[in-house]
Design a protein around this motif. Structure first.
Motif, mmCIF file in Angstrom:
data_model
loop_
_atom_site.group_PDB
_atom_site.id
_atom_site.type_symbol
_atom_site.label_atom_id
_atom_site.label_comp_id
_atom_site.label_asym_id
_atom_site.label_seq_id
_atom_site.Cartn_x
_atom_site.Cartn_y
_atom_site.Cartn_z
ATOM 1 N N LEU A 157 5.690 8.050 -5.417
ATOM 2 C CA LEU A 157 6.490 7.350 -6.425
ATOM 3 C C LEU A 157 5.847 7.333 -7.803
ATOM 4 O O LEU A 157 6.537 7.138 -8.804
ATOM 5 C CB LEU A 157 6.763 5.905 -5.995
ATOM 6 N N GLY A 158 4.534 7.511 -7.881
ATOM 7 C CA GLY A 158 3.851 7.414 -9.163
ATOM 8 C C GLY A 158 3.273 6.032 -9.381
ATOM 9 O O GLY A 158 3.504 5.096 -8.607
ATOM 10 N N ALA A 159 2.540 5.893 -10.467
ATOM 11 C CA ALA A 159 1.753 4.681 -10.696
ATOM 12 C C ALA A 159 2.605 3.424 -10.816
ATOM 13 O O ALA A 159 2.360 2.414 -10.142
ATOM 14 C CB ALA A 159 0.901 4.860 -11.954
ATOM 15 N N VAL A 213 -1.851 -3.042 -4.370
ATOM 16 C CA VAL A 213 -1.145 -2.843 -5.637
ATOM 17 C C VAL A 213 -1.911 -1.867 -6.523
ATOM 18 O O VAL A 213 -1.339 -0.920 -7.089
ATOM 19 C CB VAL A 213 -0.960 -4.186 -6.368
ATOM 20 N N PHE A 214 -3.201 -2.061 -6.625
ATOM 21 C CA PHE A 214 -4.030 -1.247 -7.515
ATOM 22 C C PHE A 214 -4.311 0.127 -6.908
ATOM 23 O O PHE A 214 -4.417 1.118 -7.644
ATOM 24 C CB PHE A 214 -5.326 -2.001 -7.812
ATOM 25 N N ALA A 215 -4.409 0.201 -5.587
ATOM 26 C CA ALA A 215 -4.616 1.492 -4.935
ATOM 27 C C ALA A 215 -3.388 2.375 -5.098
ATOM 28 O O ALA A 215 -3.501 3.582 -5.366
ATOM 29 C CB ALA A 215 -4.931 1.288 -3.458
ATOM 30 N N ALA A 216 -2.200 1.795 -4.952
ATOM 31 C CA ALA A 216 -0.972 2.570 -5.148
ATOM 32 C C ALA A 216 -0.856 3.047 -6.593
ATOM 33 O O ALA A 216 -0.422 4.169 -6.853
ATOM 34 C CB ALA A 216 0.246 1.723 -4.768
ATOM 35 N N ALA A 217 -1.259 2.185 -7.526
ATOM 36 C CA ALA A 217 -1.227 2.582 -8.931
ATOM 37 C C ALA A 217 -2.169 3.759 -9.193
ATOM 38 O O ALA A 217 -1.817 4.703 -9.918
ATOM 39 C CB ALA A 217 -1.601 1.401 -9.816
ATOM 40 N N LEU A 218 -3.351 3.720 -8.596
ATOM 41 C CA LEU A 218 -4.321 4.795 -8.822
ATOM 42 C C LEU A 218 -3.865 6.107 -8.206
ATOM 43 O O LEU A 218 -3.887 7.156 -8.878
ATOM 44 C CB LEU A 218 -5.684 4.404 -8.245
ATOM 45 N N THR A 219 -3.441 6.082 -6.947
ATOM 46 C CA THR A 219 -2.999 7.334 -6.318
ATOM 47 C C THR A 219 -1.754 7.869 -7.009
ATOM 48 O O THR A 219 -1.568 9.084 -7.122
ATOM 49 C CB THR A 219 -2.735 7.137 -4.822
#
Length: 216
Positions: free
Chosen positions: A65-67, A109-115
């Protein structure tokens, strides 16, 4: 005039499959939350932190989905669980403050943003890049989860620490329960993603090529 969208930056795998629009974004965000909720029920019951399929789902959602949309999807997951829906591991819900695994969930939340950010820079199109992206996302989850776990375990009386973990050393108990049981699984998840995501991009490219040839 372009459609309003929550998808900022370079296209991700989801953008290759669906056109960008606000409605599509909201559906994808909700789908990511649902996937994570389902993966949370795939569980090996350990205490104080269980082994689940959550982290794979979190990092996969971020990558596809993106950051921005990935982070929003995990924020929705956190909010729904805190509001009382049984979306956390083993149908858990409610406040994360007293939960030993609460920091890991916040780290989603932050891990999904980074990947997602890395995927928008095409890391997910190569095997090594995908593996490193998932490894980096996993480190972020640990970065939030381990200090939280350490703090919660610090509220235990020494006798309880000794009885449950065989030590009164908080750092050793944190490492023993918060890292060691997950290393093999985290590696397998990263390897699985490294096989799936680049292959998905190749299939998307072949489909585009075939469609162009048919139009020609």
């Amino acid at each position: 005039m372009s459609n309003l969208t929550l998808a900022f930056g370079r296209p991700t795998l989801a953008d290759r499959l669906f056109s960008r629009s606000l409605v599509t974004d909201l559906i994808l965000i909700a789908a990511g939350t649902a996937l994570t909720s389902i993966a949370a029920q795939l569980i090996i019951p350990l205490w104080p932190v269980p082994i689940t399929g959550q982290t794979f789902a979190v990092l996969l959602v971020g990558s596809t989905l993106g950051a921005v949309r990935g982070a929003l999807s995990m924020t929705l997951y956190l909010v729904l669980g805190a509001a009382g829906l049984p979306v956390f591991a083993a149908g858990g819900h409610g406040s994360l403050l007293a939960s030993p695994s609460g920091g890991f969930v916040i780290g989603f939340v932050f891990a999904a943003a980074l990947t997602g950010w890395l995927a928008q820079r095409e890391w997910d199109r190569k095997v090594v890049g995908t593996f490193l992206s998932f490894a980096a996302g996993t480190v972020v989850i640990y970065a939030f989860g381990l200090p939280w776990l350490y703090t919660v375990l610090g509220t235990f009386p020494p006798a309880s620490l000794s009885r449950f973990f065989g030590t009164t050393n908080l750092l050793r108990a944190t490492i023993t329960t918060g890292i060691l049981p997950f290393l093999v699984g985290d590696t397998v998840k990263a390897l699985l993603a490294a096989a799936i995501l680049p292959a998905s991009w190749r299939l998307a490219g072949r489909a585009d090529k075939a469609a162009s040839e048919n139009e020609g």
